[in-house]
Design a protein around this motif. Structure first.
Motif, mmCIF file in Angstrom:
data_model
loop_
_atom_site.group_PDB
_atom_site.id
_atom_site.type_symbol
_atom_site.label_atom_id
_atom_site.label_comp_id
_atom_site.label_asym_id
_atom_site.label_seq_id
_atom_site.Cartn_x
_atom_site.Cartn_y
_atom_site.Cartn_z
ATOM 1 N N ILE A 252 1.032 -1.109 0.109
ATOM 2 C CA ILE A 252 -0.040 0.027 0.022
ATOM 3 C C ILE A 252 0.727 1.232 -0.043
ATOM 4 O O ILE A 252 1.866 1.293 0.847
ATOM 5 C CB ILE A 252 -0.913 -0.024 1.327
ATOM 6 N N LEU B 118 -3.127 0.673 -3.882
ATOM 7 C CA LEU B 118 -2.897 -0.842 -3.408
ATOM 8 C C LEU B 118 -2.499 -1.720 -4.546
ATOM 9 O O LEU B 118 -3.220 -1.911 -5.485
ATOM 10 C CB LEU B 118 -4.240 -1.285 -2.911
ATOM 11 N N VAL C 64 -7.886 3.339 3.476
ATOM 12 C CA VAL C 64 -8.006 2.048 3.682
ATOM 13 C C VAL C 64 -8.224 1.529 5.240
ATOM 14 O O VAL C 64 -7.665 2.178 6.185
ATOM 15 C CB VAL C 64 -6.369 1.500 3.378
ATOM 16 N N ASP D 118 -7.528 -1.630 7.172
ATOM 17 C CA ASP D 118 -6.688 -2.933 7.268
ATOM 18 C C ASP D 118 -7.109 -3.870 8.419
ATOM 19 O O ASP D 118 -6.809 -3.708 9.478
ATOM 20 C CB ASP D 118 -5.328 -2.774 7.484
ATOM 21 N N TYR E 260 -5.765 5.799 6.890
ATOM 22 C CA TYR E 260 -5.274 4.566 6.981
ATOM 23 C C TYR E 260 -5.564 4.057 8.386
ATOM 24 O O TYR E 260 -5.146 4.676 9.382
ATOM 25 C CB TYR E 260 -3.634 4.018 6.646
#
Length: 453
Positions: A117, A137, A150, A152, A360
Motif C-alpha cells: 500500500i 494498493l 484503507v 486493514d 489508513y
C-alpha cells in the motif's frame, strides 16, 4: 492526465473476516462505496482454519450491529444469543450469509492478496500534496487499485510468533517447519494421524497450549512434553478451585493432574535456541540466559507462542507504532496485557486508531499488535467508529461505547450454561478472535473458558 479525486473512489477494506465484514456493513449502511478484498478463497478463511474450536463469547457478542440490521432486513434469523459457536458455525451461520448480502457481495473479491500500500506518486518521504492523492494498493499478480481510505482488517493468523525464546527465530526453525504446527491443531479430529502414537513437544504457557496438551492426553500411546520458559506452570494452572472463573480453574486443575501423574512431562526454564532434524525427528535445544542447555527430541512440535502483526504491506505509509506492542501509540496503554484483560480494555475508536497517514486504519486483532486482549466486540466498535469518520460523521465516530459485562465476555455463567447443553473440553487461545476453546466428546462436567490466554 487528471486523476480521480480521492473522495470519489471506494474505501478499500482488506480482510473478509468478522471485523472486515463488519466494516463493510457499516460502510454500506452509510452509503460509502467500498471494495472488500480477501486473500483466502472464502470469507472467514482464517476462522475456518480453527473451525473445530469454540469461541468463549456467545452469539450476542459475536454479531456486529450493522451486520445484524442488514441480515435481518433480508429475512435472516439470528442464532441463539447465548450459544457459544464454533469457528465453523461462525462462518456458516453469520459470515457467509453476510458476504452474500446484496450490499456486500458485488463488492467482495476473494482470492486476492494485497502485497503493498502506498500513495499515488508519493513514497513515504514525500509530504507535499500527500493527503490530496489516493491510496494505491498493489495486488499479487500486478493489478493496482486506488482508494480514498484503507481499513486493514487482515488479522495476524498467518503470522504466528516464532519459537525462538528471544523473539528471533530459533536456529534451524525455518528448516524444521514441516515438523511444526501452530496453535490449536485439530488433535482429536482432522490432524489426529499427525499426533497419535507419536511424541509431541508443546511450547508455550498460554491457554492455547493447555488446550492442545489436554487434547493430546486423550490420545492412546502418545508421549507429551510441555516446555515453558518460566520456572513453574503456576500461570497456566491458574487458581484451581479458588479461581474466580470455575471453568478456567478446571482447565488448570486438569492440566496439573496430567503433569503430576506423569502423563505430561513438564520442562521448565526452556528457552528455545535451535532446532535440528535427524531421522524423521527434531531435537529442540534450549539455552537459558546463563548458558545452560537442555534438549527435547520429538516427532512433532506445537508452537503455541502467539501471533504478531505484519505491517510490511504498509511500509511506504507513515505509521506511528508503539515500540512494544506494535499497535498505535495511542492504543497501546489501553490494551497493555500487563495492565488489562480483554474485559477491562476500554472502548476506543478512530482517534486511537489513527496514524500520521491520514485515512489508513489497522483494525481488529491486527490493531492490537502483540497484545492478546482482543475481542470481536471491541473490533466491531472500532470499525463502527472508523466508518463514521470516513463518512464525515465525527460526532458518531467519537461517541465510542462498548457494552460488555464487567469482566468482558469472561463469565463463568456462560460457560456453565453451555456446559449443561453440550459439554466442552477446557482450553482457550487468547491470540485468536474471541478466545476460542475446542469442542470435544467429554463429560458435561468439563467446561472451560477465560477471556484471554
Amino acid at each position: 492526465m487528471a486523476h480521480a479525486a480521492p473522495g470519489t473512489l471506494p474505501v478499500a477494506v482488506i480482510g473478509a473476516g468478522p471485523v472486515g465484514l463488519a466494516a463493510a456493513a457499516h460502510l454500506a449502511e452509510r452509503g460509502v462505496d467500498f471494495v472488500l478484498i480477501e486473500a483466502g478463497r472464502q470469507v472467514g478463511a482464517s476462522v475456518a482454519q480453527w473451525g473445530h474450536v469454540r469461541v468463549f463469547s456467545p452469539w450476542r457478542y459475536n454479531i456486529d450491529s450493522a451486520a445484524r440490521r442488514l441480515l435481518q432486513a433480508e429475512g435472516w434469523s439470528a442464532p441463539d444469543p447465548d450459544w457459544l459457536p464454533t469457528g465453523a458455525e461462525l462462518v456458516e451461520n453469520y459470515l457467509a450469509p453476510l458476504a452474500e448480502h446484496p450490499a456486500i457481495a458485488p463488492r467482495l473479491r476473494l482470492g486476492v492478496k494485497v502485497t503493498a500500500i502506498s500513495r499515488l506518486g508519493h513514497d513515504r518521504v514525500r509530504t507535499t500534496g500527500r493527503d490530496d492523492v489516493p491510496f494505491l494498493l498493489r495486488l499479487e499478480g500486478g493489478e493496482e487499485l486506488r482508494a480514498r481510505a484503507v481499513v486493514d482488517a487482515s488479522g495476524t493468523y498467518t503470522t504466528p510468533s516464532v519459537l525462538g525464546a528471544n523473539g528471533l527465530p530459533a536456529y534451524g526453525e525455518a528448516q524444521a517447519a514441516p515438523f511444526v504446527d501452530h496453535a490449536l491443531p485439530d488433535v482429536l479430529g482432522a490432524d489426529r494421524d499427525s499426533y497419535e502414537g507419536k511424541h509431541t513437544l508443546v511450547v508455550g504457557a498460554g491457554h492455547s497450549a493447555a488446550t492442545t496438551l489436554l487434547a493430546l492426553a486423550e490420545l492412546e500411546d502418545t508421549r507429551i512434553t510441555w516446555a515453558i520458559r518460566a520456572g513453574n506452570a503456576g500461570r497456566t494452572y491458574g487458581g484451581g478451585a479458588a479461581d474466580a472463573l470455575p471453568a478456567r480453574g478446571a482447565l488448570g486443575t486438569r492440566l496439573r493432574a496430567h503433569v503430576d501423574s506423569g502423563r505430561i512431562t513438564l520442562v521448565t526454564g526452556f528457552y528455545t535456541h535451535s532446532i535440528t532434524e535427524d531421522g524423521g525427528q527434531v531435537t529442540v535445544i534450549s539455552r537459558d540466559p546463563s548458558g545452560a542447555e537442555q534438549s527435547v527430541t520429538a516427532d512433532r512440535i506445537v508452537a503455541a507462542t502467539g501471533y504478531r502483526p505484519d505491517h510490511s504491506i504498509a511500509s511506504e505509509l507513515r505509521l506511528d507504532l508503539d515500540p512494544i506492542l506494535g499497535s498505535t501509540r495511542a492504543l497501546a496503554p489501553l490494551i497493555d496485557p500487563n495492565q488489562h484483560s480483554c474485559g477491562t480494555v476500554p472502548a476506543h475508536g478512530v482517534d486511537e486508531l489513527s496514524h500520521p497517514e491520514s485515512g489508513y486504519y489497522a483494525v481488529g486483532v491486527k490493531s492490537y499488535g502483540r497484545a492478546p486482549t482482543f475481542l470481536m466486540a471491541t473490533g466491531y466498535e472500532q470499525v463502527r467508529s472508523v466508518a463514521a469518520a470516513i463518512a464525515g460523521d465525527w460526532e458518531a465516530a467519537r461517541d465510542v461505547q462498548l457494552d460488555l459485562p464487567e469482566t468482558g465476555v469472561c463469565s463463568s455463567d456462560l460457560a456453565e450454561a453451555q456446559e449443561a447443553r453440550v459439554g466442552l473440553a477446557t482450553g482457550i487461545s487468547g491470540g485468536l478472535l474471541a478466545t476460542p476453546l475446542p469442542l470435544a466428546t467429554v463429560g458435561a462436567s468439563e467446561a472451560g473458558g477465560s477471556c484471554c490466554g
